[in-house]
Scaffold this motif. Structure first.
Motif, PDB file in Angstrom:
ATOM      1  N   ALA A 472       0.831  -1.209   0.000  1.00 18.63           N
ATOM      2  CA  ALA A 472       0.000   0.000   0.000  1.00 18.63           C
ATOM      3  C   ALA A 472       0.864   1.256   0.000  1.00 18.63           C
ATOM      4  CB  ALA A 472      -0.922  -0.015   1.208  1.00 18.63           C
ATOM      5  N   ARG A 473       1.951   1.238   0.761  1.00 11.03           N
ATOM      6  CA  ARG A 473       2.825   2.416   0.858  1.00 11.03           C
ATOM      7  C   ARG A 473       3.503   2.696  -0.488  1.00 11.03           C
ATOM      8  NH1 ARG A 473       4.998   0.835   4.978  1.00 11.03           N
ATOM      9  NH2 ARG A 473       7.079   0.168   4.384  1.00 11.03           N
ATOM     10  N   VAL A 474       3.979   1.642  -1.156  1.00 12.61           N
ATOM     11  CA  VAL A 474       4.653   1.830  -2.444  1.00 12.61           C
ATOM     12  C   VAL A 474       3.654   2.260  -3.515  1.00 12.61           C
ATOM     13  CG1 VAL A 474       5.962   0.678  -4.265  1.00 12.61           C
ATOM     14  CG2 VAL A 474       6.512   0.233  -1.877  1.00 12.61           C
ATOM     15  N   LEU A 475       2.484   1.637  -3.540  1.00 15.93           N
ATOM     16  CA  LEU A 475       1.475   2.008  -4.533  1.00 15.93           C
ATOM     17  C   LEU A 475       1.031   3.448  -4.354  1.00 15.93           C
ATOM     18  CD1 LEU A 475      -0.632  -1.278  -4.498  1.00 15.93           C
ATOM     19  CD2 LEU A 475       0.679  -0.389  -6.435  1.00 15.93           C
ATOM     20  N   ALA A 476       0.933   3.913  -3.114  1.00 18.16           N
ATOM     21  CA  ALA A 476       0.544   5.305  -2.863  1.00 18.16           C
ATOM     22  C   ALA A 476       1.633   6.276  -3.296  1.00 18.16           C
ATOM     23  CB  ALA A 476       0.223   5.492  -1.385  1.00 18.16           C
ATOM     24  N   MET A 478       3.823   5.828  -5.830  1.00 15.00           N
ATOM     25  CA  MET A 478       4.121   5.771  -7.261  1.00 15.00           C
ATOM     26  C   MET A 478       2.927   6.266  -8.062  1.00 15.00           C
ATOM     27  SD  MET A 478       6.160   2.116  -7.536  1.00 15.00           S
ATOM     28  CE  MET A 478       7.123   2.590  -8.986  1.00 15.00           C
ATOM     29  N   SER A 479       3.173   7.226  -8.954  1.00 17.84           N
ATOM     30  CA  SER A 479       2.095   7.721  -9.812  1.00 17.84           C
ATOM     31  C   SER A 479       1.653   6.652 -10.798  1.00 17.84           C
ATOM     32  CB  SER A 479       2.561   8.973 -10.562  1.00 17.84           C
ATOM     33  OG  SER A 479       2.894  10.006  -9.660  1.00 17.84           O
ATOM     34  N   TYR A 480       2.597   5.866 -11.308  1.00 19.42           N
ATOM     35  CA  TYR A 480       2.285   4.805 -12.273  1.00 19.42           C
ATOM     36  C   TYR A 480       3.003   3.522 -11.842  1.00 19.42           C
ATOM     37  CZ  TYR A 480       0.945   8.917 -14.957  1.00 19.42           C
ATOM     38  OH  TYR A 480       0.376  10.095 -15.354  1.00 19.42           O
ATOM     39  N   PRO A 481       2.449   2.817 -10.877  1.00 20.35           N
ATOM     40  CA  PRO A 481       3.119   1.607 -10.374  1.00 20.35           C
ATOM     41  C   PRO A 481       3.103   0.493 -11.409  1.00 20.35           C
ATOM     42  CG  PRO A 481       0.932   1.815  -9.427  1.00 20.35           C
ATOM     43  CD  PRO A 481       1.171   3.069 -10.192  1.00 20.35           C
ATOM     44  N   PRO A 482       4.062  -0.415 -11.334  1.00 20.24           N
ATOM     45  CA  PRO A 482       4.068  -1.552 -12.264  1.00 20.24           C
ATOM     46  C   PRO A 482       2.825  -2.408 -12.068  1.00 20.24           C
ATOM     47  CG  PRO A 482       5.703  -1.842 -10.517  1.00 20.24           C
ATOM     48  CD  PRO A 482       5.196  -0.454 -10.400  1.00 20.24           C
ATOM     49  N   PRO A 483       2.222  -2.886 -13.153  1.00 20.97           N
ATOM     50  CA  PRO A 483       0.981  -3.669 -13.021  1.00 20.97           C
ATOM     51  C   PRO A 483       1.157  -4.926 -12.191  1.00 20.97           C
ATOM     52  CG  PRO A 483       1.847  -3.728 -15.279  1.00 20.97           C
ATOM     53  CD  PRO A 483       2.602  -2.684 -14.557  1.00 20.97           C
ATOM     54  N   GLU A 484       2.363  -5.506 -12.203  1.00 21.49           N
ATOM     55  CA  GLU A 484       2.595  -6.714 -11.409  1.00 21.49           C
ATOM     56  C   GLU A 484       2.349  -6.458  -9.922  1.00 21.49           C
ATOM     57  OE1 GLU A 484       6.196  -6.673 -14.345  1.00 21.49           O
ATOM     58  OE2 GLU A 484       4.730  -5.231 -13.541  1.00 21.49           O
ATOM     59  N   LEU A 485       2.770  -5.280  -9.468  1.00 27.88           N
ATOM     60  CA  LEU A 485       2.618  -4.955  -8.046  1.00 27.88           C
ATOM     61  C   LEU A 485       1.145  -4.795  -7.682  1.00 27.88           C
ATOM     62  CD1 LEU A 485       4.046  -4.324  -5.367  1.00 27.88           C
ATOM     63  CD2 LEU A 485       4.125  -1.923  -6.066  1.00 27.88           C
ATOM     64  N   SER A 486       0.406  -4.100  -8.526  1.00 25.99           N
ATOM     65  CA  SER A 486      -1.026  -3.911  -8.265  1.00 25.99           C
ATOM     66  C   SER A 486      -1.754  -5.243  -8.243  1.00 25.99           C
ATOM     67  CB  SER A 486      -1.637  -2.998  -9.329  1.00 25.99           C
ATOM     68  OG  SER A 486      -1.010  -1.735  -9.334  1.00 25.99           O
ATOM     69  N   VAL A 488      -0.505  -8.365  -7.571  1.00 31.35           N
ATOM     70  CA  VAL A 488      -0.159  -9.159  -6.390  1.00 31.35           C
ATOM     71  C   VAL A 488      -0.814  -8.570  -5.140  1.00 31.35           C
ATOM     72  CG1 VAL A 488       1.747  -9.881  -4.888  1.00 31.35           C
ATOM     73  CG2 VAL A 488       1.979 -10.061  -7.367  1.00 31.35           C
ATOM     74  N   TYR A 489      -0.859  -7.265  -5.058  1.00 37.00           N
ATOM     75  CA  TYR A 489      -1.515  -6.622  -3.914  1.00 37.00           C
ATOM     76  C   TYR A 489      -2.976  -7.055  -3.808  1.00 37.00           C
ATOM     77  CZ  TYR A 489      -3.326  -2.800  -0.997  1.00 37.00           C
ATOM     78  OH  TYR A 489      -3.944  -2.064  -0.013  1.00 37.00           O
ATOM     79  N   ARG A 490      -3.687  -7.052  -4.939  1.00 35.45           N
ATOM     80  CA  ARG A 490      -5.094  -7.465  -4.925  1.00 35.45           C
ATOM     81  C   ARG A 490      -5.243  -8.926  -4.508  1.00 35.45           C
ATOM     82  NH1 ARG A 490      -5.215  -4.614  -9.830  1.00 35.45           N
ATOM     83  NH2 ARG A 490      -5.217  -6.592 -10.998  1.00 35.45           N
ATOM     84  N   LEU A 491      -4.361  -9.783  -4.994  1.00 33.24           N
ATOM     85  CA  LEU A 491      -4.444 -11.209  -4.667  1.00 33.24           C
ATOM     86  C   LEU A 491      -4.163 -11.454  -3.180  1.00 33.24           C
ATOM     87  CD1 LEU A 491      -2.691 -12.912  -7.735  1.00 33.24           C
ATOM     88  CD2 LEU A 491      -5.081 -12.257  -7.440  1.00 33.24           C
ATOM     89  N   VAL A 492      -3.161 -10.772  -2.656  1.00 34.54           N
ATOM     90  CA  VAL A 492      -2.830 -10.937  -1.235  1.00 34.54           C
ATOM     91  C   VAL A 492      -3.981 -10.441  -0.365  1.00 34.54           C
ATOM     92  CG1 VAL A 492      -1.262 -10.234   0.621  1.00 34.54           C
ATOM     93  CG2 VAL A 492      -0.342 -10.818  -1.629  1.00 34.54           C
TER      94      VAL A 492
END
Length: 537
Positions: A472-476, A478-486, A488-492
């Motif tokens: 959550a901290r990294v996604l907040a 980054m203006s354009y986070p890598p799709p892989e991170l988004s 995995v975050y949803r799955l977790v």
């Protein structure tokens, strides 16, 4: 004082037991405690002794007058998050407030997960105190978590007549929760909730430097707030810093000790940290000056740091670029307990002999753990090197370099580095510029957070909620986070309720198997391949 309260005090404070003065301030707090005031704000400039005073106050209230304490530390992300602070307070209130744990257990909010260790079953407990409560709030919205942890249980206790005394909570360094934060900060939450609808019987003591956090608390709480400034409110016939200096100079084999003590208090404008550094330098000189009265002194804490750097680079001006800036940048932006000598070699690229020489020069301003990890002794040194100017250390670039070099140094086994597992997300988030696309190197670092080995190691170290907090901290940030991170975050998040119960010793593969199931169900083929390959490796 409970065991949990004792463990809340920062190590550098417990290691330095010398505390001189501030009796007048302790008396002022004792008078406030005897009343009914809602909030007491204790202010001082950086280095003014706020944390040392908070620790001393905690010890003076070992009779149970403080129900819970929390020390905010900018280098420890878990000490700054509103939700994690509430978890910490809840575990202490379960020990100090009779009946609180029972009311907490009665919460029906679906996101609350309680791990309870007790001698009796919860249902059979009537007039006893539940002990050993660990609260995992997950990703609760901070205001909702505040309601669930503080307002609702205390209101229930008040309604059934069980809340006999006020519940006093001490929060140190409230200002440190503001810098670099995304979303609702603990300082904002505490100010607004204590102002608009404070939980029954809850009273707050907070320390802070003057600035945004203190101003918010004053704005929201208004007339229900009492202020105590550790410098401005010092009685005219008291000089705590001079008393501290006289105490340390008492055995010095030189004349002019009392005059020097008074000059130190005046030159440092009542700043304890200034006095400590100046006295450390003077008392460490060999031979000791014969007359101390007229020794030249720096003006203020900032000039202590500037004079230190001037002496360090005077003989070799290029030493700043080649040795001091790389080393001090890494130390200033280090997290947790800091970095070891070996890690500093990897990060800076400085040869070991030159690194040791540079570390020796910087040592008076560093805290070193028994395990050899190093970091700045005080937050004010970080502030000094982060400000624009000729001694700026470029924080964003430094955060990226720390992560990149340590990952490269450990090669394929980088997740075996406890420092990286705990702090990689913090460095990635801090390497992002607000409102701008992250540089390609930072994007690659963010993708590293989706490595199955990292997911497993981070969760084993601190639990699934720490992993979610990292994401959550990294996604907040980054203006354009890598799709892989988004992804995995949803799955977790979807599996979090199962993964909180993960036993890393008995069910080693369970965590990644659950994520694999979610990846298959969601049609994330690349992620399925990555997780499956790791599981069979």
């Amino acid at each position: 004082m409970s065991r949990k309260q004792q463990s809340a005090v920062p190590a550098e404070i417990t290691e330095n037991e010398l505390f001189i003065g501030r009796e007048w301030a302790l008396n002022a707090v004792a008078m406030w405690l005897s009343g009914t005031g809602r909030v007491l704000l204790i202010e001082a400039e950086p280095g003014g002794g706020k944390t040392a005073f908070a620790a001393r106050l905690m010890r003076s209230c070992s009779d149970g007058r403080l129900a819970a304490v929390h020390f905010c530390q900018q280098r420890r992300q878990e000490s700054l998050s509103a939700v994690q602070i509430l978890e910490n307070l809840a575990s202490q209130l379960a020990e100090s407030v009779p009946g609180y744990a029972h009311r907490l257990v009665g919460s029906r909010h679906r996101e609350i997960f309680l791990k309870i260790e007790a001698r009796q079953k919860v249902r059979s407990m009537v007039n006893s105190t539940l002990t050993g409560v660990h609260l995992a709030l997950g990703e609760n919205e901070p205001r909702q978590a505040f309601d669930e942890v503080l307002r609702a249980p205390l209101k229930r206790l008040q309604e059934d007549g069980s809340l006999a005394n006020s519940v006093v909570v001490l929060i140190d360094a409230l200002d440190e929760t503001v810098e670099g934060a995304q979303g609702v900060t603990w300082a904002q939450l505490l100010a607004s909730e204590m102002g608009r609808d404070p939980p029954p019987a809850l009273r707050l003591i907070a320390t802070s430097r003057p600035g945004f956090a203190a101003a918010q608390l004053s704005h929201y709480v208004g007339s229900h707030l009492q202020s105590l400034n550790l410098l401005d409110d010092e009685p005219p016939d008291v000089d705590d810093v001079a008393a501290y200096a006289r105490h340390r100079l008492r055995a010095a084999p030189a004349s002019g000790r009392n005059t020097l003590a008074e000059r130190i208090a005046e030159s440092g404008k009542g700043n304890f940290l200034y006095a400590k550094y100046v006295l450390d330098d003077i008392l460490g000189r060999h031979p000791m000056p014969v007359d101390l009265a007229e020794l030249p002194l720096p003006r203020g804490l900032t000039n202590v740091y500037r004079d230190f750097m001037s002496r360090a680079i005077y003989a070799a001006p290029d030493a700043w670029q080649q040795r001091f800036r790389p080393l001090l940048a890494a130390l200033v932006e280090s997290q947790g307990d800091g970095l070891t000598r070996a890690e500093l070699v990897f990060i800076t690229g400085i040869r070991e002999r030159e690194l040791d020489d540079t570390l020796h020069v910087c040592r008076p301003y560093m805290h070193i753990t028994p395990e050899g990890a190093m970091r700045p002794y005080h937050q004010s040194l970080r502030d000094f090197f982060r400000q624009p100017g000729d001694l700026h250390i470029y924080p964003r670039h430094t955060h990226a370099e720390i992560a990149e070099h340590l990952i490269a140094a450990h090669q394929e086994r980088w997740v075996d580095s406890p420092y990286l597992v705990e702090h990689l997300a913090t460095h990635v988030a801090a390497a992002c510029a607000p409102g701008q696309s992250a540089e390609p190197g930072v994007q690659r670092l963010a993708v590293r957070l989706t490595d199955p080995a990292f997911i497993q190691a981070r969760t084993a170290l601190a639990g699934i909620d720490a992993l979610l907090s990292d994401y959550a901290r990294v996604l907040a940030a980054m203006s354009y986070p890598p799709p892989e991170l988004s992804t995995v975050y949803r799955l977790v998040r979807r599996q979090a309720h199962h993964l909180r119960k993960w036993n890393k010793d008995a069910e080693q593969g369970f965590l990644l198997q659950q994520l694999l199931y979610e990846a298959v169900a969601g049609g994330h083929r690349d992620l399925v391949h990555v997780i499956a390959a790791y599981l069979v490796s």
